[in-house]
Scaffold this motif. Structure first.
Motif, PDB file in Angstrom:
ATOM      1  N   LEU A   1       0.834  -1.212   0.000  1.00  0.00           N
ATOM      2  CA  LEU A   1       0.000   0.000   0.000  1.00  0.00           C
ATOM      3  C   LEU A   1       0.868   1.261   0.000  1.00  0.00           C
ATOM      4  O   LEU A   1       0.582   2.225  -0.722  1.00  0.00           O
TER       5      LEU A   1
ATOM      6  N   LEU B   1      -6.736   4.773  -0.810  1.00  0.00           N
ATOM      7  CA  LEU B   1      -5.591   3.984  -0.353  1.00  0.00           C
ATOM      8  C   LEU B   1      -5.148   4.393   1.046  1.00  0.00           C
ATOM      9  O   LEU B   1      -4.721   3.552   1.839  1.00  0.00           O
TER      10      LEU B   1
ATOM     11  N   LYS C   1      -7.413   2.665   3.471  1.00  0.00           N
ATOM     12  CA  LYS C   1      -7.053   1.251   3.509  1.00  0.00           C
ATOM     13  C   LYS C   1      -5.770   1.045   4.325  1.00  0.00           C
ATOM     14  O   LYS C   1      -5.681   0.131   5.144  1.00  0.00           O
ATOM     15  N   LEU C   2      -4.782   1.912   4.107  1.00  0.00           N
ATOM     16  CA  LEU C   2      -3.535   1.838   4.863  1.00  0.00           C
ATOM     17  C   LEU C   2      -3.787   2.037   6.351  1.00  0.00           C
ATOM     18  O   LEU C   2      -3.285   1.267   7.180  1.00  0.00           O
TER      19      LEU C   2
END
Length: 185
Positions: A85, A102, A105-106
């Motif tokens: 990521l 992203l 998500k990270l």
């Protein structure tokens, strides 16, 4: 949180710094240059932290903690997902519409990893190892972070030994790139 002390205290301090960076990133405009600068800072901290764990903590867990191999294998899989990521985020500009997705998500991956480490792995490490070893590991982790890479290199570290051999060289190259580009200042 203050750095220093044994390895659990050192890495927990890293976790608090990362939490703080996540909060700061969320507080700045989504498409501004400050977000990109803070994401670079977050990447640097996460990569250095992961290298220190992989070189020093995980071998100690494998050696001293019952079922340590399974614990470490899970942690390394977490690191690989996080590093991928980070690599995806690395090439994105602040105005890239995918960046926020992203980032979320990270943040989710990192927070789950931190919760598992602090609630499970660190407690088992502290039980299995004496204070002298934990202090030594803390010092080694601090020293490793000084020369560790500052950019994600998924797959570059396949073992603690490979990490110890290649990380200082990758770290030097990364720091030269950072100096030339002004990244991480």
């Amino acid at each position: 949180m203050q750095h220093g002390g044994d390895v659990v205290e050192e890495l927990t301090a890293d976790h608090r710094e990362v939490d703080e960076l996540f909060d700061r990133i969320e507080a700045v405009p989504a498409r501004g240059p400050e977000r990109r600068r803070l994401l670079d800072r977050l990447t640097i901290e996460l990569v250095r932290h992961a290298v220190a764990e992989e070189q020093h903590v995980y071998p100690a867990v494998r050696e001293h903690v019952p079922d340590g191999d399974a614990l470490v294998d899970k942690e390394i899989a977490d690191h690989l997902r996080i590093e991928r990521l980070l690599k995806d985020l690395e090439g994105m500009g602040a105005d890239d519409p995918e960046l926020n997705h992203l980032f979320v998500k990270l943040r989710t991956e990192v927070r789950a990893h931190v919760q598992d480490e602090e609630g499970n792995l660190f407690a088992q490490l502290r039980t299995a190892c004496g204070p002298e070893l934990l202090d030594l590991l803390g010092q080694e982790a601090r020293e490793t972070k000084e020369t560790a890479p500052t950019r994600p290199h998924p797959g570059a570290r396949s073992s603690a030994l490979a990490s110890k051999v290649f990380s200082p060289g990758l770290g030097l190259v990364d720091r030269v790139r950072d100096f030339i580009t002004g990244r991480g200042e």
